[in-house]
Design a protein around this motif. Structure first.
Motif, mmCIF file in Angstrom:
data_model
loop_
_atom_site.group_PDB
_atom_site.id
_atom_site.type_symbol
_atom_site.label_atom_id
_atom_site.label_comp_id
_atom_site.label_asym_id
_atom_site.label_seq_id
_atom_site.Cartn_x
_atom_site.Cartn_y
_atom_site.Cartn_z
ATOM 1 N N ASN A 542 -6.658 -76.017 -42.763
ATOM 2 C CA ASN A 542 -7.053 -75.620 -44.104
ATOM 3 C C ASN A 542 -8.575 -75.736 -44.252
ATOM 4 O O ASN A 542 -9.240 -74.832 -44.746
ATOM 5 C CB ASN A 542 -6.358 -76.515 -45.136
ATOM 6 C CG ASN A 542 -6.521 -75.996 -46.551
ATOM 7 O OD1 ASN A 542 -6.215 -74.836 -46.839
ATOM 8 N ND2 ASN A 542 -7.022 -76.837 -47.435
ATOM 9 N N ASP A 556 -4.955 -73.905 -49.499
ATOM 10 C CA ASP A 556 -3.523 -74.200 -49.492
ATOM 11 C C ASP A 556 -3.290 -75.663 -49.860
ATOM 12 O O ASP A 556 -3.412 -76.563 -49.034
ATOM 13 C CB ASP A 556 -2.956 -73.917 -48.098
ATOM 14 C CG ASP A 556 -1.491 -74.292 -48.006
ATOM 15 O OD1 ASP A 556 -0.834 -74.391 -49.067
ATOM 16 O OD2 ASP A 556 -1.002 -74.510 -46.885
ATOM 17 N N GLY A 557 -2.970 -75.875 -51.118
ATOM 18 C CA GLY A 557 -2.769 -77.238 -51.625
ATOM 19 C C GLY A 557 -1.710 -78.013 -50.850
ATOM 20 O O GLY A 557 -1.838 -79.211 -50.637
ATOM 21 N N GLN A 558 -0.671 -77.312 -50.413
ATOM 22 C CA GLN A 558 0.419 -78.007 -49.712
ATOM 23 C C GLN A 558 -0.029 -78.503 -48.339
ATOM 24 O O GLN A 558 0.673 -79.269 -47.711
ATOM 25 C CB GLN A 558 1.640 -77.087 -49.554
ATOM 26 C CG GLN A 558 2.259 -76.614 -50.857
ATOM 27 C CD GLN A 558 2.413 -77.701 -51.894
ATOM 28 O OE1 GLN A 558 1.842 -77.633 -52.975
ATOM 29 N NE2 GLN A 558 3.184 -78.737 -51.569
ATOM 30 N N ARG A 560 -2.880 -80.031 -47.992
ATOM 31 C CA ARG A 560 -3.888 -81.073 -48.227
ATOM 32 C C ARG A 560 -3.202 -82.410 -48.411
ATOM 33 O O ARG A 560 -2.081 -82.487 -48.902
ATOM 34 C CB ARG A 560 -4.696 -80.746 -49.479
ATOM 35 C CG ARG A 560 -5.741 -79.656 -49.244
ATOM 36 C CD ARG A 560 -6.611 -79.556 -50.475
ATOM 37 N NE ARG A 560 -7.659 -78.568 -50.339
ATOM 38 C CZ ARG A 560 -8.884 -78.858 -49.908
ATOM 39 N NH1 ARG A 560 -9.193 -80.081 -49.538
ATOM 40 N NH2 ARG A 560 -9.793 -77.922 -49.848
ATOM 41 N N GLU A 564 -6.214 -85.061 -52.293
ATOM 42 C CA GLU A 564 -6.927 -83.812 -52.560
ATOM 43 C C GLU A 564 -6.042 -82.815 -53.285
ATOM 44 O O GLU A 564 -6.528 -81.915 -53.963
ATOM 45 C CB GLU A 564 -7.434 -83.206 -51.243
ATOM 46 C CG GLU A 564 -8.505 -84.064 -50.605
ATOM 47 C CD GLU A 564 -9.120 -83.436 -49.358
ATOM 48 O OE1 GLU A 564 -8.617 -82.389 -48.910
ATOM 49 O OE2 GLU A 564 -10.086 -84.020 -48.843
ATOM 50 N N ARG A 565 -4.727 -82.986 -53.126
ATOM 51 C CA ARG A 565 -3.816 -82.058 -53.792
ATOM 52 C C ARG A 565 -3.781 -82.336 -55.293
ATOM 53 O O ARG A 565 -3.672 -81.434 -56.099
ATOM 54 C CB ARG A 565 -2.413 -82.191 -53.187
ATOM 55 C CG ARG A 565 -1.541 -80.997 -53.404
ATOM 56 C CD ARG A 565 -0.135 -81.189 -52.841
ATOM 57 N NE ARG A 565 -0.096 -81.896 -51.581
ATOM 58 C CZ ARG A 565 0.868 -82.770 -51.272
ATOM 59 N NH1 ARG A 565 1.843 -83.031 -52.118
ATOM 60 N NH2 ARG A 565 0.847 -83.371 -50.110
ATOM 61 N N GLY B 17 6.703 -78.097 -50.838
ATOM 62 C CA GLY B 17 6.351 -79.013 -51.910
ATOM 63 C C GLY B 17 7.539 -79.867 -52.304
ATOM 64 O O GLY B 17 8.591 -79.858 -51.660
ATOM 65 N N ILE B 59 3.046 -84.788 -47.135
ATOM 66 C CA ILE B 59 2.946 -83.415 -46.627
ATOM 67 C C ILE B 59 4.267 -83.050 -45.961
ATOM 68 O O ILE B 59 4.769 -83.793 -45.113
ATOM 69 C CB ILE B 59 1.761 -83.280 -45.648
ATOM 70 C CG1 ILE B 59 0.439 -83.381 -46.421
ATOM 71 C CG2 ILE B 59 1.831 -81.956 -44.884
ATOM 72 C CD1 ILE B 59 -0.804 -83.221 -45.563
#
Ligand code: SRM
Ligand SMILES: Cc1cc2nc3c(=O)[nH]c(=O)nc-3n(C[C@H](O)[C@H](O)[C@H](O)COP(=O)(O)OP(=O)(O)OC[C@H]3O[C@@H](n4cnc5c(N)ncnc54)[C@H](O)[C@@H]3O)c2cc1C
Ligand code: SF4
Ligand code: FES
Lengths: 828, 117
Positions: A542, A556-558, A560, A564-565, B17, B59
């Motif tokens: 990323n 791409d937040g997912q 991070r 940071e997200r 997510g 994650i």
């Protein structure tokens, strides 16, 4: 898979892979093959020894009575069964029929192959002297030899070891531990002459003598005497003395006889190319039997590397190449810290830096040529061995480190560990890793019990050095002294993560060259092993994409890390901390009031002044984050990025506005610098500071970018660190104006952004690439400096916005902060 | 008795997510609902077996999540920590029907449970 098999009868028959040599290199290759493709082959293994694969290097501790045979088995019978491998134990292959593609063993067993792997190891060299075949003359190579030595030790008293190299000394020490009187006979004047210079060899001999060994150097053996068994040994100069056993440890020679007989091209060993293939394309070879680019190897590390590459070709992936290895050595004798690598003698084109401290019994020597380390020897204090070895393999320019190089990495600042440099003197109960509470004994035990060979393995299994990393040097040396050499891979060639074989550099280059603009596209292009990677590679990709394509890349937040997200720091109880930016450490009564109000309104349990000159609201519930941010935004405050791999704080002192010593307005410059740099994402966090005079109250000289005001302008400093290892900055140069400071800062941060590995702080990056290159590009070349600065300014167009405000104003984003809500109802 | 409880629409969770849901009567603490890249959905108690880290904040990759606190990797199918770490978070059966996510839970008739209708 099943369908394929029924549809096409050809698939029914798996390819047959036969391994000759059930030893360390061969079986490691098979393990790599199974890892890469467990379905491809029917595997058959022939081993002359009546055992499964065991850890040969642990024969020394077995001889010394510190380990049992069971403890050093690497693959037991169950392992072969579980992997459907046909194992022929105790069978020696005597013939390879390359026409019929068959191997034939001494008992008549025949096995056909499609691919053949030779890993026949090496044989001990036997001096061609009279009496060499008498009973009581033993070599030191396998379990059988160790059994013989142990039996002799229980019946006899006197032992002679011929050979003062690694193997000989380990044998001698082992026999002495078993209670024998041992004399080491060595042809040369000094011990281990292939690994040690004279000084280190003398120190070694001295301490081995203190441990009870006797030495006879410069002694050429003429004959071994005795009728039915050994009774003595005789030298060229006529002297003679009595002994009950003779251990011959004078070297090894690649075991190539079988291959040679089969017509496979051999020189000193079986000749292979960079894919580990012999002259017969269906025959591969790895291990000590191999000769690659004129070199043969006798240590496990390079052999494992060969195994990995060989497997890669056996399973038809065909991307890796073996380019040869640089090795280091460590003597596995308890109580002795000794490390050696590369060329440690030098010639008239090299220079030596030497440190000698008889009081501490420490000796260190580095051989340097053209500012690169060629090799070195260390005795007594080896904690920096791995670091020197790494600088050597990576051919790092050490001119900037030179004045303190020999004092070691600890000298560069190592909070707390400075004293602890002698592994051998360390108690098993001594804590090595302060973050995870791991002791030396735990590490040694894990290495031997769990059969670990690399730093990565030790990290995974014990967690030692897996957190802040400041004890890495110690852990590496414990590993090295347990397995006898350095096993870490060259960092520059290290894959980005286990999902790929590509390095950071390759990934960055490929992204640019191939216009890759998303994480999935990059992973597809580079054939990632896991379709959506792991928690290590996704954040790195990323960042690399974002740095490469500031205008086009969609973050791409997912991918991070959580901080940071959600733009806040996660705490151990799952709540978050919120730190608004205070430009250059300045604030106003209004801001303070707003912070106080937010703390009250959201019942925030703790308010703390940070080490970075701002205020932290601790214990905020995730659901409250957007509303708290909205209030802070309302008062004109933005995110402080205290959670980000990004610009953190720019600390300042009061400077010339108030201070009686101040020579420039450091506060104003600090604010300007923070306004120029904030928002940008960097490989690791990036901190700056500006001090108003050389008294340096803002601690500028331990920052990634530090500025110190002087009468004539500003001094610029880079690469400092105040964290795990304290390191003072290097001086980049001096400039006159604020505008110049900003340009240098932008150029420096951009060079760092484009060049460093993800999660590499400026200090580590600079130690890897050297300050000279930064000076060349940023100081000496005004043109380049402008280009870097301009690229930074361009990327800031897309980075300089407040992420809090962005989240608050986006309904879809704020939803992620809430729990899912269920309607409450009685069960029916 | 086993019962289907509607949790949310699939699209309430981002791919790769996770969202959190409280399920009083079924789970003592919050439960994390994960969505993978392949649109599989899993429910695991939001408490890492290591030191209770909130797994929902990690994650997601493959069918695993990496805990945000100290990087343990937890399998989403059964809540088991990946070797060499040892531990297990409780997992719950989930089902997707018409793009909605349901939890399959053994429900004690006499207890109050949360149901989304
Ligand atoms: C809040 C704060 C401590 C405080 O109460 O003062 C802090 C808190 C944390 N620091 Fe720090 N550091 C804080 C100032 C510092 C400083 C002092 C400074 O910046 O002048 C240092 C030494 C200077 C330096 O970085 O060179 C510092 C060196 C570290 C390090 C070691 C970095 C290194 O390269 O060695 C880490 C670990 C890391 O980043 O991997 C770390 C990591 C952390 C983390 C993020 C740990 C984590 O990963 O969760 C902590 C987050 C707690 C939180 O949620 O807020 N923190 N940390 C400080 C925030 C400053 C700010 O306003 O943004
Ligand atoms: C006492 C000792 C200490 C050591 N210490 C270290 C150390 O600290 N660090 C380090 O890195 N290295 C060390 N080494 C070296 C290391 O053990 C070797 O480099 C490594 O084992 C070589 O692996 P290999 O697979 O090439 O050979 P081996 O492990 O020797 O395996 C070859 C196998 O092939 C079998 N074989 C040979 N021919 C045939 C045939 N025709 N048919 C069937 N089987 C056959 C042999 O019996 C043997 O089992 C040490 C070695 C010894 C002996
Ligand atoms: S704030 Fe920094 S020093 Fe303090 S415990 Fe956390 S990481 Fe360690
Ligand atoms: S709490 Fe999850 S890894 Fe520590």
């Amino acid at each position: 898979m099943n369908m394929m098999m029924t549809n096409s009868p050809k698939q029914l028959q798996k390819q047959r892979l036969v391994l000759i040599g059930n030893g360390m290199a061969g079986v490691r290759t098979i393990e790599e093959v199974l890892k890469a493709n467990p379905e491809l082959f029917d595997i058959t293994i022939f081993g002359a020894e009546p055992h499964g694969n065991y850890n040969r290097i642990m024969l020394s501790p077995v001889l010394a009575g510190e380990k049992t045979i069971n403890e050093i088995m690497l693959n037991d019978d169950d392992w072969y069964a579980e992997n459907n491998i046909t194992l022929h134990k105790g069978k020696t292959v005597t013939k390879i029929d390359r026409v019929k593609r068959q191997v034939i063993a001494d008992d008549g067993t025949v096995a056909g192959y499609d691919r053949l792997l030779l890993a026949t190891g090496a044989n001990p060299f036997i001096l061609p002297i009279p009496g060499a075949d008498l009973p009581g003359v033993i070599t030191f190579r396998d379990i059988h030899d160790v059994d013989q030595m142990l039996a002799a030790a229980s019946e006899h008293q006197k032992a002679v070891v011929i050979g003062g190299g690694l193997l000989g000394l380990e044998a001698a020490k082992g026999l002495a531990t078993q209670g024998m009187d041992v004399t080491v006979v060595h042809l040369m004047d000094t011990l281990m002459e292939r690994q040690l210079d004279e000084t280190a060899a003398k120190l070694l001999q001295q301490s081995l003598e203190e441990q009870g060994l006797e030495f006879l150097t410069g002694a050429e053996t003429e004959a071994i005497t005795g009728e039915d068994r050994v009774t003595g040994i005789k030298f060229k100069d006529g002297t003679e003395f009595a002994t009950d056993i003779v251990v011959m440890a004078v070297g090894i020679k690649p075991n190539k006889a079988l291959a040679e007989k089969a017509g496979i091209h051999c020189e000193r060993g079986i000749v292979v190319n960079d894919t580990m293939q012999t002259y017969d394309p269906s025959v591969y070879a790895v291990g000590e039997c191999v000769q690659h680019r004129k070199n043969t190897y006798g240590l496990v590390a390079p052999l494992f590397e060969q195994g990995k590459i060989c497997a890669n070709h056996l399973v038809n992936k065909c991307v890796l190449r073996y380019l040869g290895s640089v090795t280091s050595t460590k003597l596995k004798v308890t109580g002795i810290d000794l490390f050696s690598a590369g060329d440690f003698t030098g010639d008239d084109t090299t220079e030596e830096i030497v440190l000698r401290d008889p009081g501490r019994n420490v000796y260190k020597k580095l051989v340097i040529k053209d500012d690169r380390i060629q090799g070195g020897v260390m005795y007594g204090d080896t904690v920096d061995g791995a670091w020197y070895f790494q600088l050597m393999r990576d051919e790092i320019d050490v001119s900037d480190l030179r004045d303190s190089l020999l004092f070691g990495k600890a000298h560069l600042g190592n909070s707390g560990h400075g004293e602890q440099n002698q592994i051998s003197g360390m108690d098993n109960a001594a804590e090595v890793c302060g973050c995870n509470g791991v002791c030396k004994g735990d590490i040694v035990q894990a290495i031997t019990d769990k059969k670990l060979f690399t730093l990565e393995d030790v990290r995974t299994q014990t967690k030692a050095s897996a957190s802040c990393g400041s004890c890495t040097g110690l852990v590496e040396q414990i590993l090295a002294s347990t397995v006898g050499g350095d096993y870490s891979e060259t960092p520059n060639e290290k894959p980005l993560c286990p999902c790929t074989d590509h390095t950071h550099e390759e990934v960055r280059r490929v992204i640019l060259e191939n216009d890759l603009k998303t994480i999935p596209a990059t992973m597809r292009f580079l054939e990632w092993r896991q379709p959506d990677g792991c928690a290590k590679c996704r954040p790195a990709l990323n960042y690399y994409l974002l740095c490469a394509w500031p205008a086009d890349y969609k973050d791409d937040g997912q991918s991070r890390f959580i901080n940071e997200r959600v733009h806040a720091n996660i705490q151990k109880d799952g709540t978050y901390s919120v730190i608004p930016r205070m430009w250059g450490g300045t604030t106003t009564p209004d801001e303070l009031r707003a912070i106080a109000d937010v703390a009250d309104k959201f019942n925030i349990p703790d308010v703390k002044v940070t080490g970075g000159q701002r205020i932290n609201l601790l214990g905020v519930k995730k659901e409250d984050l957007p509303a708290a941010w909205a209030d802070l935004n309302e008062a004109g405050m933005v995110s402080g990025h205290a959670y980000g791999k990004s610009l953190r704080t720019v600390k300042t002192c009061v400077g010339s506005e108030w201070c009686r010593f101040g020579v420039q307005d450091s506060t104003a410059l600090g604010v300007a610098l923070e306004k120029a740099l904030w928002g940008s994402w960097t490989p690791h966090k990036f901190k700056a500071a500006v001090s108003g005079c050389p008294r340096n109250c803002a601690e500028s000289t331990i920052k990634d970018f530090g500025v110190v005001a002087v009468e004539s302008g500003w001094e610029l400093h880079v690469g400092g660190n105040g964290g795990t290892k304290v390191r003072a900055t290097d001086l980049l140069g001096k400039v006159k104006t604020v505008e110049e400071v900003l340009e240098y800062a932008r150029a420096f941060i951009q060079f760092y952004r484009e060049d460093a590995h993800y999660l590499e702080r400026t200090v580590h990056w600079l130690e890897r690439v050297g300050l000279s290159i930064v000076k060349e590009r940023i100081v000496e070349n005004a043109e380049l400096r402008k280009e870097y600065a301009e690229r930074f300014i361009f990327s800031q167009k897309y980075a300089q916005f407040d992420p809090w405000q962005e989240q608050v104003s986006n309904e879809k984003a704020t939803r992620d902060y809430e729990h899912l809500k269920l309607v409450r109802k009685l069960a029916s | 008795m086993s019962k289907l409880i509607k949790i949310c629409a699939l699209n309430d969770i981002r791919p790769l997510g996770s969202r959190i849901v409280e399920l009083p009567g079924i789970s003592a603490g919050p439960v994390a609902i994960f969505r993978t890249a392949d649109n599989d959905v899993f429910a695991v108690e939001d408490r890492c077996p290591h030191k209770q880290g909130p797994l929902s904040q990690g994650i997601v990759h493959g069918k695993s999540v990496t805990c945000p606190l100290h990087n343990w990797v937890i399998g989403l199918e059964n809540g088991e920590a990946a070797a060499p770490d040892v531990g297990c978070a409780k997992s719950y059966a989930v089902k997707i029907q018409d793009d909605d996510v349901y939890l399959e839970a053994a429900v004690d008739e006499t207890q109050q449970v949360a149901v989304n209708e």
